[in-house]
Scaffold this motif. Structure first.
Motif, PDB file in Angstrom:
ATOM      1  N   LYS A  67       0.922  -1.156  -0.061  1.00 14.17           N
ATOM      2  CA  LYS A  67      -0.153   0.196  -0.072  1.00 14.17           C
ATOM      3  C   LYS A  67       0.827   1.350  -0.035  1.00 14.17           C
ATOM      4  O   LYS A  67       0.103   2.407   0.224  1.00 14.17           O
ATOM      5  CB  LYS A  67      -0.924   0.021   1.285  1.00 14.17           C
ATOM      6  CG  LYS A  67      -1.986  -1.198   1.199  1.00 14.17           C
ATOM      7  CD  LYS A  67      -3.292  -0.916   0.425  1.00 14.17           C
ATOM      8  CE  LYS A  67      -3.890  -2.192   0.373  1.00 14.17           C
ATOM      9  NZ  LYS A  67      -5.074  -2.405   1.270  1.00 14.17           N
ATOM     10  N   TRP A  74      -0.354  -9.637   7.390  1.00  7.36           N
ATOM     11  CA  TRP A  74      -1.483  -9.404   6.769  1.00  7.36           C
ATOM     12  C   TRP A  74      -2.024 -10.889   6.546  1.00  7.36           C
ATOM     13  O   TRP A  74      -3.222 -11.091   6.609  1.00  7.36           O
ATOM     14  CB  TRP A  74      -1.414  -8.764   5.608  1.00  7.36           C
ATOM     15  CG  TRP A  74      -2.425  -8.727   4.432  1.00  7.36           C
ATOM     16  CD1 TRP A  74      -3.851  -8.095   4.850  1.00  7.36           C
ATOM     17  CD2 TRP A  74      -2.834  -9.703   3.579  1.00  7.36           C
ATOM     18  NE1 TRP A  74      -4.527  -8.531   3.786  1.00  7.36           N
ATOM     19  CE2 TRP A  74      -3.967  -9.545   2.916  1.00  7.36           C
ATOM     20  CE3 TRP A  74      -2.070 -10.806   3.039  1.00  7.36           C
ATOM     21  CZ2 TRP A  74      -4.569 -10.647   2.028  1.00  7.36           C
ATOM     22  CZ3 TRP A  74      -2.568 -11.493   2.012  1.00  7.36           C
ATOM     23  CH2 TRP A  74      -3.753 -11.365   1.528  1.00  7.36           C
ATOM     24  N   ARG A 102      -5.653 -11.895   8.041  1.00 13.45           N
ATOM     25  CA  ARG A 102      -6.714 -11.865   7.044  1.00 13.45           C
ATOM     26  C   ARG A 102      -7.401 -13.337   7.267  1.00 13.45           C
ATOM     27  O   ARG A 102      -8.368 -13.516   7.199  1.00 13.45           O
ATOM     28  CB  ARG A 102      -6.053 -11.867   5.653  1.00 13.45           C
ATOM     29  CG  ARG A 102      -7.139 -12.002   4.473  1.00 13.45           C
ATOM     30  CD  ARG A 102      -7.685 -10.703   3.749  1.00 13.45           C
ATOM     31  NE  ARG A 102      -8.579 -11.149   2.858  1.00 13.45           N
ATOM     32  CZ  ARG A 102      -9.405 -10.236   2.400  1.00 13.45           C
ATOM     33  NH1 ARG A 102      -9.031  -8.786   2.301  1.00 13.45           N
ATOM     34  NH2 ARG A 102     -10.376 -10.399   1.361  1.00 13.45           N
ATOM     35  N   GLY A 136     -14.863   1.118   7.878  1.00 12.82           N
ATOM     36  CA  GLY A 136     -16.282   0.732   7.668  1.00 12.82           C
ATOM     37  C   GLY A 136     -17.337   1.752   8.121  1.00 12.82           C
ATOM     38  O   GLY A 136     -18.350   1.558   7.808  1.00 12.82           O
ATOM     39  N   GLN A 144     -15.831   4.905  -3.153  1.00 12.43           N
ATOM     40  CA  GLN A 144     -15.454   5.072  -1.783  1.00 12.43           C
ATOM     41  C   GLN A 144     -14.315   4.181  -1.532  1.00 12.43           C
ATOM     42  O   GLN A 144     -14.689   3.060  -0.988  1.00 12.43           O
ATOM     43  CB  GLN A 144     -16.489   5.067  -0.718  1.00 12.43           C
ATOM     44  CG  GLN A 144     -17.696   5.913  -1.067  1.00 12.43           C
ATOM     45  CD  GLN A 144     -17.774   7.403  -1.366  1.00 12.43           C
ATOM     46  OE1 GLN A 144     -16.576   7.730  -0.728  1.00 12.43           O
ATOM     47  NE2 GLN A 144     -18.577   8.013  -1.910  1.00 12.43           N
ATOM     48  N   ARG A 146      -0.804   1.999  -4.620  1.00 12.91           N
ATOM     49  CA  ARG A 146       0.026   0.778  -4.493  1.00 12.91           C
ATOM     50  C   ARG A 146       1.557   1.181  -4.787  1.00 12.91           C
ATOM     51  O   ARG A 146       1.814   2.017  -5.211  1.00 12.91           O
ATOM     52  CB  ARG A 146      -0.209  -0.332  -5.689  1.00 12.91           C
ATOM     53  CG  ARG A 146      -1.531  -1.256  -5.356  1.00 12.91           C
ATOM     54  CD  ARG A 146      -1.696  -2.121  -4.155  1.00 12.91           C
ATOM     55  NE  ARG A 146      -2.967  -2.854  -4.228  1.00 12.91           N
ATOM     56  CZ  ARG A 146      -3.840  -2.399  -3.599  1.00 12.91           C
ATOM     57  NH1 ARG A 146      -4.022  -1.273  -3.025  1.00 12.91           N
ATOM     58  NH2 ARG A 146      -4.945  -3.229  -3.510  1.00 12.91           N
ATOM     59  N   PHE A 179     -15.164  -2.647  -4.188  1.00 12.32           N
ATOM     60  CA  PHE A 179     -14.468  -3.074  -3.104  1.00 12.32           C
ATOM     61  C   PHE A 179     -13.064  -3.579  -3.158  1.00 12.32           C
ATOM     62  O   PHE A 179     -12.642  -4.617  -2.786  1.00 12.32           O
ATOM     63  CB  PHE A 179     -15.473  -3.870  -2.355  1.00 12.32           C
ATOM     64  CG  PHE A 179     -16.561  -3.576  -1.966  1.00 12.32           C
ATOM     65  CD1 PHE A 179     -16.633  -2.790  -0.623  1.00 12.32           C
ATOM     66  CD2 PHE A 179     -17.953  -3.755  -2.718  1.00 12.32           C
ATOM     67  CE1 PHE A 179     -17.935  -2.529  -0.185  1.00 12.32           C
ATOM     68  CE2 PHE A 179     -18.962  -3.019  -2.076  1.00 12.32           C
ATOM     69  CZ  PHE A 179     -18.951  -2.476  -0.892  1.00 12.32           C
ATOM     70  N   ARG A 188      -6.507  -8.513  -1.521  1.00  5.81           N
ATOM     71  CA  ARG A 188      -6.866  -7.331  -0.705  1.00  5.81           C
ATOM     72  C   ARG A 188      -8.096  -6.913  -0.772  1.00  5.81           C
ATOM     73  O   ARG A 188      -8.622  -5.566  -0.287  1.00  5.81           O
ATOM     74  CB  ARG A 188      -5.657  -6.561  -1.010  1.00  5.81           C
ATOM     75  CG  ARG A 188      -3.986  -6.631  -0.853  1.00  5.81           C
ATOM     76  CD  ARG A 188      -3.936  -7.163   0.569  1.00  5.81           C
ATOM     77  NE  ARG A 188      -3.841  -6.450   1.603  1.00  5.81           N
ATOM     78  CZ  ARG A 188      -2.763  -5.669   1.736  1.00  5.81           C
ATOM     79  NH1 ARG A 188      -1.708  -5.733   1.292  1.00  5.81           N
ATOM     80  NH2 ARG A 188      -3.185  -4.843   3.316  1.00  5.81           N
ATOM     81  N   CYS A 248     -12.070  -5.803   0.176  1.00  6.07           N
ATOM     82  CA  CYS A 248     -12.494  -5.391   1.376  1.00  6.07           C
ATOM     83  C   CYS A 248     -13.284  -6.671   2.095  1.00  6.07           C
ATOM     84  O   CYS A 248     -13.861  -7.536   1.346  1.00  6.07           O
ATOM     85  CB  CYS A 248     -13.891  -4.627   0.715  1.00  6.07           C
ATOM     86  SG  CYS A 248     -14.509  -3.919   2.419  1.00  6.07           S
TER      87      CYS A 248
HETATM   88  C1  HEM Z   1     -10.267  -2.892   2.108  1.00  7.81           C
HETATM   89  C2  HEM Z   1     -14.246  -0.293   0.102  1.00  7.81           C
HETATM   90  C3  HEM Z   1     -16.788  -1.096   4.192  1.00  7.81           C
HETATM   91  C4  HEM Z   1     -13.030  -3.421   6.371  1.00  7.81           C
HETATM   92  C5  HEM Z   1     -11.300  -2.119   1.055  1.00  7.81           C
HETATM   93  C6  HEM Z   1     -10.799  -1.753  -0.329  1.00  7.81           C
HETATM   94  C7  HEM Z   1     -12.069  -1.092  -0.674  1.00  7.81           C
HETATM   95  C8  HEM Z   1     -13.084  -0.735   0.363  1.00  7.81           C
HETATM   96  C9  HEM Z   1     -12.019  -0.603  -2.063  1.00  7.81           C
HETATM   97  C10 HEM Z   1      -9.744  -2.338  -1.029  1.00  7.81           C
HETATM   98  C11 HEM Z   1      -8.547  -1.394  -0.616  1.00  7.81           C
HETATM   99  C12 HEM Z   1      -7.281  -1.396  -1.321  1.00  7.81           C
HETATM  100  O1  HEM Z   1      -7.246  -2.465  -2.291  1.00  7.81           O
HETATM  101  O2  HEM Z   1      -6.254  -0.650  -1.435  1.00  7.81           O
HETATM  102  C13 HEM Z   1     -15.088  -0.286   1.203  1.00  7.81           C
HETATM  103  C14 HEM Z   1     -16.390   0.238   0.792  1.00  7.81           C
HETATM  104  C15 HEM Z   1     -17.160   0.156   1.988  1.00  7.81           C
HETATM  105  C16 HEM Z   1     -16.398  -0.502   2.877  1.00  7.81           C
HETATM  106  C17 HEM Z   1     -16.641   1.128  -0.542  1.00  7.81           C
HETATM  107  C18 HEM Z   1     -18.581   0.555   2.167  1.00  7.81           C
HETATM  108  C19 HEM Z   1     -19.512   0.643   1.342  1.00  7.81           C
HETATM  109  C20 HEM Z   1     -16.048  -1.872   4.794  1.00  7.81           C
HETATM  110  C21 HEM Z   1     -16.423  -2.397   6.111  1.00  7.81           C
HETATM  111  C22 HEM Z   1     -15.259  -3.025   6.929  1.00  7.81           C
HETATM  112  C23 HEM Z   1     -14.285  -2.923   5.949  1.00  7.81           C
HETATM  113  C24 HEM Z   1     -17.613  -2.129   6.683  1.00  7.81           C
HETATM  114  C25 HEM Z   1     -15.241  -3.633   7.949  1.00  7.81           C
HETATM  115  C26 HEM Z   1     -16.202  -4.248   8.847  1.00  7.81           C
HETATM  116  C27 HEM Z   1     -11.907  -3.198   5.120  1.00  7.81           C
HETATM  117  C28 HEM Z   1     -10.445  -3.728   5.535  1.00  7.81           C
HETATM  118  C29 HEM Z   1      -9.983  -3.694   4.200  1.00  7.81           C
HETATM  119  C30 HEM Z   1     -10.735  -3.119   3.411  1.00  7.81           C
HETATM  120  C31 HEM Z   1     -10.221  -4.415   6.782  1.00  7.81           C
HETATM  121  C32 HEM Z   1      -8.391  -3.999   4.086  1.00  7.81           C
HETATM  122  C33 HEM Z   1      -8.631  -5.658   3.374  1.00  7.81           C
HETATM  123  C34 HEM Z   1      -7.350  -6.161   3.292  1.00  7.81           C
HETATM  124  O3  HEM Z   1      -6.247  -5.555   2.686  1.00  7.81           O
HETATM  125  O4  HEM Z   1      -7.062  -7.247   3.263  1.00  7.81           O
HETATM  126  N1  HEM Z   1     -12.487  -1.582   1.561  1.00  7.81           N
HETATM  127  N2  HEM Z   1     -15.337  -0.878   2.449  1.00  7.81           N
HETATM  128  N3  HEM Z   1     -14.727  -2.166   4.735  1.00  7.81           N
HETATM  129  N4  HEM Z   1     -12.054  -2.939   4.032  1.00  7.81           N
HETATM  130 FE1  HEM Z   1     -13.624  -1.825   3.140  1.00  7.81          FE
END
Ligand code: HEM
Length: 531
Positions: free
Chosen positions: A81, A104, A108, A292, A354, A360, A451, A456, A458
């Protein structure tokens, strides 16, 4: 115009020599327009892979689905990242977003199973209870008004709702922010604001006077972090104490759908095999709190903004909501039946992703593929190259979507292919989404990535979409929303998410009354016509 301070964030320019360089002034980025919109203009002029140079440094902007698929899926582990991890580490520690790859992998594997079916069942009931509190608040505001309507900043209401939901869902903490204020809520908003501020700092449009403000704001930030950490430490201690009283067999057979505390924290401490220390757990919780909260609130804000301006969409949505849930409490099964509501949320995420940019950095040298119509030799890049994946550009691309600026949820019910790319991009195929409830990156071959995608992706995508579906359905079935200001006045501002520049002021009336009023008006009109 760049300060030494700003240059420190980026790696030297190790991007491919053959990558087109966008023609523009970096100072263009300092204007009123959000960064992602400036990057769109250069995408239209320079193509799906281009470079922005500043002094000896540069970053590469990717807006091509084939190259995005390569970065997120095919060679995902060659990238971390980068600058975002550096910025978020003081807040999220070794949580999933900034964590090094070794941490991670372990976390994960531990966190994904926490989002199981019984958890979602309990969560949907909780989304409903929290959304009902928002409905009560709107009813009270209307009751207190003299004309049966209330003007409300719905962006602020969705942020409160989102905070209450994420607190309960992640660590069973009742923020109660819909109705109250507390030092913990104040601290959470303080940290969120700082996280947001820092994540706009990767953009080289530094404002020197801001530097002067850094010391006091850093002190406030440290104080806020301390308040939240103490709160989280207390919750972790409590959760561990409950879990330690139970033997392994009881823990293995727990039914989380009936527990008074079915939170992610409960599950993570119950899984003794994974055994994270308290600091790691706290980092995990903090990461999910931040990841979140605003994201889901922003989806609801922009979905409502789009719906109220599109009467046909609104009518179809209301008909679906009335037919599927009517006056009942919605459950997990209802979400499956609310297909148009789901498409509506996906369409608002397409128009307002969002976050609008993913970040990266290359861990070793690589060659980016040519993509849909780039250099047939691809683009060799060096170790340390900084990349922005523009989700905004992908989602608004005139090459990938018919009438991309139109808000049309129906598009996700249709097959769309584009022969111009000779099969390099599969287009949008609803059936290819691997049975997922919501349109996703698989169905769109990485043109729609709200997402992210690949390893990686979400972890909270289902949580967020179920939450948004329940909240939108419950609010729309009870209230009629109309913009209280001209749409242009709402404005957009860049942060970690896209928010409004001036709030989302809406005039809210009870829906039955609104329907009654319409009927009354119609009767009056008919009577007038008859006379
Ligand atoms: C990663 C979007 C809600 C936890 C991400 C990523 C996106 C994203 C685009 C990827 C980021 C990347 O690849 O650089 C969203 C959107 C949400 C949302 C649009 C709501 C509409 C949530 C919620 C949680 C959450 C509710 C937890 C309960 C995470 C986590 C990661 C992540 C922990 C990192 C995953 C990893 O790197 O393994 N999210 N997210 N997100 N999101 Fe969400």
């Amino acid at each position: 115009m760049l300060t030494e301070f700003s240059q420190g964030y980026f790696q030297p320019d190790v991007g491919g020599k053959n990558i087109p360089v966008a023609q523009g002034e970096l100072s263009d980025l300092a204007g009123d327009e959000p960064l992602f919109k400036a990057l769109y203009q250069w995408f239209i002029e320079s193509g799906g892979v281009y470079k922005l140079e500043f002094g000896p440094k540069a970053f590469i902007v990717i807006s091509d689905p084939v190259v995005v698929r390569y970065l997120l899926k095919e060679n995902a582990f060659n990238y971390d990242k980068g600058v975002l991890a550096e910025i978020l580490e003081p807040i999220m520690g070794k949580g999933l977003i900034p964590a090094d790859l070794d941490t991670w992998r372990v976390r994960r594997r531990a966190i994904v199973p926490a989002f199981h079916k019984a958890y979602y069942e309990a969560m949907v009931a909780m989304f409903m209870r929290c959304s009902e509190r928002s409905c009560d608040k709107l009813r009270n505001a209307i009751a207190a008004s003299s004309d049966g309507s209330a003007v409300v900043n719905m962006e602020a209401e969705f942020l409160n709702l989102g905070l209450d939901i994420i607190g309960l869902g992640v660590f069973n903490y009742e923020f109660g922010s819909i109705t109250t204020e507390s030092p913990v809520i104040k601290a959470v908003y303080g940290v969120l604001k700082e996280a947001e501020h820092r994540s706009t700092f990767y953009i080289p449009y530094w404002n020197v006077p801001l530097l002067r403000a850094i010391v006091p704001r850093q002190r406030a930030f440290a104080a806020d972090i301390k308040v939240i950490n103490e709160c989280l430490d207390g919750l972790i201690l409590q959760a561990r104490a409950v879990s330690e009283q139970l033997d392994e067999e009881v823990l293995q057979n727990r039914d989380y759908s009936t527990l008074s505390d079915p939170s992610l924290l409960r599950f993570l401490v119950d899984m003794r095999g994974a055994d994270p220390d308290d600091k790691q757990l706290r980092d995990d919780l903090m990461t999910m709190l931040i990841a979140g909260h605003e994201t889901t609130a922003a989806v609801l804000t922009w979905a409502l903004f789009c719906v109220v301006q599109n009467p046909q969409v609104e009518a179809r949505l209301l008909a679906e909501i009335d037919a599927v849930i009517g006056d009942r409490d919605p459950g997990l099964e209802d979400i499956k039946a609310l297909s148009y509501t789901r498409a509506t949320l996906a369409e608002s995420l397409r128009l307002y992703p969002q976050p609008p940019l993913l970040i990266r950095r290359a861990l070793s040298e690589d060659t980016l593929p040519p993509g849909l119509n780039g250099d047939p030799n691809g683009y060799p890049i060096g170790k340390g190259a900084d990349l922005f994946i523009s989700v905004w550009n992908l989602h608004h691309s005139p090459h990938l979507w018919k009438e991309p600026e139109l808000f049309r949820p129906e598009r996700f019910e249709e097959v769309y292919t584009n022969d111009a790319f000779g099969g390099k991009w599969a287009g949008y195929q609803p059936e290819a989404g691997r049975g997922a409830l919501y349109p996703n990156e698989v169905a769109s071959d990485f043109a729609f990535i709200p997402f992210g995608g690949g390893a990686r992706k979400c972890v909270g995508d289902q949580f967020a979409l179920f939450e948004a579906t329940v909240a939108l359905a419950m609010l729309l079935r009870r209230f009629n929303f109309r913009l209280a200001v001209p749409a242009e006045q709402v404005g957009m501002a860049t942060g970690a998410t896209i928010h409004t520049a001036n709030g989302m002021m809406m005039r809210v009336t009870p829906r039955q009354a609104a329907a009654g009023q319409q009927q009354q008006q119609q009767q009056q009109e008919t009577a007038a016509a008859t006379v």
